[in-house]
Design an enzyme around this catalytic site. Structure first.
Site, PDB file in Angstrom:
ATOM      1  N   LYS A   1       8.138  -2.659   0.629  1.00 51.58           N
ATOM      2  CA  LYS A   1       7.282  -1.473   0.514  1.00 51.58           C
ATOM      3  C   LYS A   1       8.098  -0.446  -0.265  1.00 51.58           C
ATOM      4  CE  LYS A   1       4.352   1.770   2.976  1.00 51.58           C
ATOM      5  NZ  LYS A   1       4.586   2.816   1.966  1.00 51.58           N
TER       6      LYS A   1
ATOM      7  N   PHE B   1       1.608  -6.238  -6.473  1.00 53.17           N
ATOM      8  CA  PHE B   1       1.448  -6.974  -5.219  1.00 53.17           C
ATOM      9  C   PHE B   1       0.042  -7.501  -4.983  1.00 53.17           C
ATOM     10  CE2 PHE B   1       1.282  -2.383  -4.071  1.00 53.17           C
ATOM     11  CZ  PHE B   1      -0.028  -2.302  -3.632  1.00 53.17           C
TER      12      PHE B   1
ATOM     13  N   ARG C   1       1.829   4.358  -5.591  1.00 52.34           N
ATOM     14  CA  ARG C   1       0.903   3.227  -5.625  1.00 52.34           C
ATOM     15  C   ARG C   1      -0.035   3.396  -6.811  1.00 52.34           C
ATOM     16  NH1 ARG C   1      -2.612   1.073  -0.413  1.00 52.34           N
ATOM     17  NH2 ARG C   1      -3.732  -0.629  -1.467  1.00 52.34           N
TER      18      ARG C   1
ATOM     19  N   LYS D   1       2.287  -2.154   7.958  1.00 57.24           N
ATOM     20  CA  LYS D   1       3.515  -1.606   7.379  1.00 57.24           C
ATOM     21  C   LYS D   1       4.571  -1.440   8.465  1.00 57.24           C
ATOM     22  CE  LYS D   1       1.395   2.994   7.143  1.00 57.24           C
ATOM     23  NZ  LYS D   1       0.964   4.040   6.208  1.00 57.24           N
TER      24      LYS D   1
ATOM     25  N   ARG E   1      -8.873   0.281   6.629  1.00 58.16           N
ATOM     26  CA  ARG E   1      -7.592   0.081   7.297  1.00 58.16           C
ATOM     27  C   ARG E   1      -7.760  -1.009   8.343  1.00 58.16           C
ATOM     28  NH1 ARG E   1      -3.508   3.444   7.281  1.00 58.16           N
ATOM     29  NH2 ARG E   1      -4.810   5.197   6.629  1.00 58.16           N
TER      30      ARG E   1
ATOM     31  N   GLU F   1       3.223  -0.880  -7.371  1.00 64.75           N
ATOM     32  CA  GLU F   1       3.949   0.357  -7.100  1.00 64.75           C
ATOM     33  C   GLU F   1       4.790   0.706  -8.319  1.00 64.75           C
ATOM     34  OE1 GLU F   1       4.424   3.155  -3.837  1.00 64.75           O
ATOM     35  OE2 GLU F   1       3.373   1.238  -3.821  1.00 64.75           O
TER      36      GLU F   1
ATOM     37  N   ARG G   1      -3.226   6.318  -5.648  1.00 65.08           N
ATOM     38  CA  ARG G   1      -3.760   5.952  -4.337  1.00 65.08           C
ATOM     39  C   ARG G   1      -4.979   6.802  -3.987  1.00 65.08           C
ATOM     40  NH1 ARG G   1      -3.404   7.165   1.081  1.00 65.08           N
ATOM     41  NH2 ARG G   1      -3.008   5.436   2.520  1.00 65.08           N
TER      42      ARG G   1
ATOM     43  N   GLU H   1       6.637  -8.325   2.085  1.00 64.57           N
ATOM     44  CA  GLU H   1       7.073  -7.844   0.771  1.00 64.57           C
ATOM     45  C   GLU H   1       7.642  -6.436   0.869  1.00 64.57           C
ATOM     46  OE1 GLU H   1       2.782  -6.147  -0.869  1.00 64.57           O
ATOM     47  OE2 GLU H   1       3.324  -8.227  -1.269  1.00 64.57           O
TER      48      GLU H   1
END
Length: 611
Positions: free
Chosen positions: A278, A368, A283, A451, A445, A328, A298, A276
């Site tokens: 970015k 998303f 965010r 990404k 993470r 976003e 974020r 998708e």
């Protein structure tokens, strides 16, 4: 570790603040995280469960989580100097002088308090009978007084803050005064991370390190470590096991790893993935409870007030009573529909009148993920299930929609989609695993999300002269007019014009108004035979008019034909975020910047970037 823990019994209901000050002092002189954990374990063992949240907040150097949007202390250096002077019966100049020599206002307060107390002991004060009796500070008293300082607003609030601080320092010991001052200054800086606090909480209240993942997951779902500590200390570990997301309390965001090889990326996520856009925006985690909307950044800051338009979108287009969705927020040009860079949102944040900002910097929301809906925790469900439910509850519009994406197992298709994302104003793409274990890993993470951002960015320094080969109808204020132009470079070897970019920014209203008259003599029903373009405009134009263009950077594009296949198969060179500067009536189409010139600019700037 257990052998090193203090056997001192737990205090009842409250705890002397000196216990916290002593812990601060010890933590300052150690370098081992293990030792730090031991100190926190000892502290928590003494702490009454009723005030564990306050202790945790003070250890974090805050009064409450940032996302609550409550006021900060709002105390400047001058007020602190006044408060210290009042509490130690010193002059402000004495405080300033000592501060200057020590370089630490907390240490200055500590020293002046020690001097003052020594004078009291020696009976050096003139009228001892009127000196108030010093009380022992407790954690609750310190926390509640500092909270009152922060919440004091309006007329007379400055005097209230000063009186509260001076009173607190009057009752403080020299050591306590030092840490109170540092806390108020925002300079506590003990180096205690949330992870260390969670380790200690798990040992004291969870029975050992095995409880740590449970504590961490609860904190990730409700980003308030004081609140989580209070539940754990008063209700036990089982209460944390049942924690679900709660609308109004932000969830710590899932994070991604980084790779730039499509083949390796697909291997990491199991061979097939959602890919998708970015987007180059902010965010946002959007919470909905009936008509009530919260938006968190974020970093979990409450940014609801910055986006009243997004609040309206969420209220209208999220078809659920309770929901937490993620997306976003991206600035866009309403006249062309083109996305604008993140810096545009910064203009919006700096505007004092938000209603003016909404008009000047309108935004779109690209969603998303879905984390929670109507009582059901979706963070433990795989991505395909989360996405399907997200599509179900969102009424998609021009300004509130699902992020553009594809499902693929093909590296070449991934690469082409990546280049298309860049062309459309995105930063790159996010690749997300689809297998059954692809849950939403809040606060973590990992390789479930990867990404892929452009790593060949090259800043565009010079303007270029490009030829108009097509036009697009506008929207918004440009409805019924031309809103953007398709621009091309000249390839003298082939004697053709190769598309480079679509430009809709930089035009003044009068420029837009003149476009129909300017283009009319050159409009044709089909693509000109000397034009090479993949992108199809609403109107084709004979190459004749030249304009000066500047952009943010030169980049690669699957949509444009300038230098097609030279740098990479299937892609050409494009200009990201192009902007019209002026018309060049002094130049003919063959005088335009050549494709070879753009190639050399790209290579030169790439070389400069790598130096």
């Amino acid at each position: 570790m257990a052998a090193q823990q203090s056997e001192q019994p737990r205090y009842e209901k409250d705890m002397p603040f000196r216990e916290l000050a002593d812990t601060f002092e010890r933590i300052e002189i150690i370098t081992s995280r293990t030792q730090m954990t031991v100190l926190l374990v000892n502290l928590f063992k003494k702490t009454p469960p009723e005030i564990i949240d306050k202790v945790v907040y003070l250890l974090q150097g805050r009064l409450w989580p940032d996302w609550k949007g409550l006021p900060e202390l709002g105390v400047g250096e001058k007020m602190l100097i006044k408060a210290i002077a009042l509490a130690t019966q010193s002059t402000e100049s004495e405080v300033e002088s000592l501060y200057k020599s020590l370089g630490d206002l907390g240490k200055a307060a500590e020293k002046l308090k020690a001097i003052y107390e020594e004078k009291l002991k020696k009976g050096a004060m003139s009228i001892l009978a009127f000196v108030p009796v010093k009380r022992e500070l407790t954690v609750s008293q310190v926390y509640e007084t500092l909270s009152r300082v922060a919440l004091a607003t309006g007329e007379g609030s400055r005097d209230i803050k000063l009186k509260l601080l001076a009173g607190l320092l009057s009752d403080a010991s020299p050591k306590e005064a030092k840490y109170i001052i540092r806390f108020v200054e925002g300079r506590l800086r003990l180096g205690i991370g949330d992870a260390t606090i969670m380790d200690a909480l798990a040992i004291v209240y969870g029975g050992g390190a095995h409880a740590r993942p449970i504590v961490e997951r609860a904190y990730n779902l409700r980003a308030d470590l004081g609140h989580i500590a209070k539940i754990l200390a008063t209700q036990g570990l089982n209460a944390l096991k049942g924690i679900k997301p709660q609308v109004g309390i932000p969830i710590r965001p899932m994070l991604a790893e980084r790779l730039n090889n499509p083949v390796e990326i697909l291997k990491k996520v199991g061979g097939i993935a959602f890919v998708e856009y970015k987007y180059d925006g902010e965010r946002a985690q959007i919470h909905k409870l009936g008509d009530k909307i919260w938006i968190y950044s974020r970093r979990l800051e409450n940014i609801t007030h910055q986006y009243p338009d997004v609040v309206d979108y969420a209220r209208k287009y999220i078809k659920a009573n309770e929901a937490i969705v993620e997306g976003e927020i991206v600035a866009y040009d309403p006249d062309t529909g083109e996305l604008r860079p993140f810096q545009e949102l910064m203009h919006r944040k700096r505007k004092h009148d938000i209603h003016i900002a909404i008009k000047e910097v309108p935004v779109k929301v690209y969603l998303f993920d879905l984390l929670y809906v109507d009582g059901e925790d979706y963070t433990l469900k795989p991505l395909p299930e989360r996405r399907a439910k997200l599509v179900e509850i969102i009424e998609q519009t021009e300004t509130f929609q699902i992020a553009e994406y594809i499902r693929t197992n093909n590296p070449d298709e991934l690469e082409k989609f990546f280049l298309k994302a860049i062309e459309d104003g995105a930063e790159g793409v996010m690749i997300k695993a689809l297998h059954k274990n692809a849950i939403y890993q809040a606060g973590t993470r990992g390789w479930l999300w990867i990404k892929y951002k452009r790593d060949y960015k090259s800043e565009m320094i010079d303007t270029v002269d490009l030829v108009v080969i097509g036009a697009f109808y506008g929207r918004g204020r440009r409805g019924g007019k031309y809103g953007a132009l398709l621009m091309a470079s000249y390839n003298p070897d082939k004697d053709v014009f190769e598309s480079v970019c679509k430009v809709g920014s930089g035009f003044k209203d009068e420029d837009i108004d003149k476009l129909p008259e300017m283009l009319k003599p050159y409009i044709i029903e089909h693509k000109h035979p000397r034009v090479v373009a993949r992108m199809k405009p609403d109107v084709w134009v004979t190459p004749a008019l030249v304009a000066e263009i500047i952009g943010a950077e030169l980049t690669l594009s699957p949509l444009h034909t300038c230098c097609l296949d030279i740098i990479k198969p299937g892609v050409g060179i494009s200009i990201r975020f192009p902007r019209f500067i002026r018309w060049r009536p002094d130049k003919g189409p063959e005088d335009a910047t050549t494709s070879q010139e753009l190639l050399e600019m790209y290579k030169r700037q790439l070389k400069k970037l790598s130096e």
